[in-house]
Design an enzyme around this catalytic site. Structure first.
Site, PDB file in Angstrom:
ATOM      1  N   ASP A 118      34.216  28.369  18.185  1.00  0.00           N
ATOM      2  CA  ASP A 118      35.010  29.842  16.958  1.00  0.00           C
ATOM      3  C   ASP A 118      36.540  29.167  16.961  1.00  0.00           C
ATOM      4  O   ASP A 118      37.525  28.549  17.865  1.00  0.00           O
ATOM      5  CB  ASP A 118      34.800  30.626  17.104  1.00  0.00           C
ATOM      6  CG  ASP A 118      33.683  31.989  17.438  1.00  0.00           C
ATOM      7  OD1 ASP A 118      33.269  31.015  16.695  1.00  0.00           O
ATOM      8  OD2 ASP A 118      33.643  32.114  18.128  1.00  0.00           O
ATOM      9  N   ASP A 147      29.463  31.340  10.982  1.00  0.00           N
ATOM     10  CA  ASP A 147      29.055  33.161  10.425  1.00  0.00           C
ATOM     11  C   ASP A 147      29.898  33.704   9.270  1.00  0.00           C
ATOM     12  O   ASP A 147      29.436  34.105   8.674  1.00  0.00           O
ATOM     13  CB  ASP A 147      31.340  33.327  11.633  1.00  0.00           C
ATOM     14  CG  ASP A 147      30.594  33.097  13.677  1.00  0.00           C
ATOM     15  OD1 ASP A 147      29.785  33.439  13.786  1.00  0.00           O
ATOM     16  OD2 ASP A 147      31.468  33.349  13.982  1.00  0.00           O
TER      17      ASP A 147
END
Length: 149
Positions: free
Chosen positions: A108, A129
């Site tokens: 991330d 995401d």
């Protein structure tokens, strides 16, 4: 036509994650003022800290969901918006599944490091995401036909 986006977005997701691993650190770096930062996070669970340390299980679930969506898209013709939505969700599931099984964690790097109350403590996320979120929103907002999608 939207299914053509799947390999392109999946490749772009993985390229961005490799770039993040090589160039970012856990120290936030401003990208868009105080609104968006680049921050490297190695996530071994799911969103919002759930199922921490379950990357292997989540990886297989992600790959299963992504593969099932691609299978459904190949078997049946859907309208444009649902096809786009399901393609985006497949990209997100496959991208994070590849990370979980290949690395043991999801990379991330996008951080809403702002003090705006509703998003002040939002988790760091990635392109996969974003694809899942946009795909889910499109499914909810897509015009419905009388029969199926």
């Amino acid at each position: 036509m939207p299914t053509v986006l799947v390999p392109l977005l999946l490749a772009f997701d993985q390229i961005l994650k490799l770039w993040a691993l090589e160039n970012l650190s856990p120290v936030p770096r401003p990208l868009l003022g105080d609104l968006l930062y680049l921050t490297l996070v190695r996530n071994t669970g799911a969103g919002f800290g759930m199922l921490e340390g379950q990357a292997f299980l989540l990886g297989w679930v992600s790959l299963g969901v992504g593969s099932l969506l691609l299978y459904l898209l190949a078997q049946r013709r859907y309208a444009f918006w649902p096809t786009l939505a399901l393609s985006l969700i497949a990209v997100g599931a496959l991208g994070n599944g590849i990370d979980r099984l290949g690395r043991g964690f999801v990379v991330d790097y996008l951080d809403l490091g702002t003090s705006i109350p509703p998003i002040a403590h939002f988790p760091v996320f990635n392109l996969a995401d974003v694809c899942v979120t946009v795909g889910a929103a499109l499914l909810l907002l897509a015009p419905k036909r009388k029969r199926g999608f």
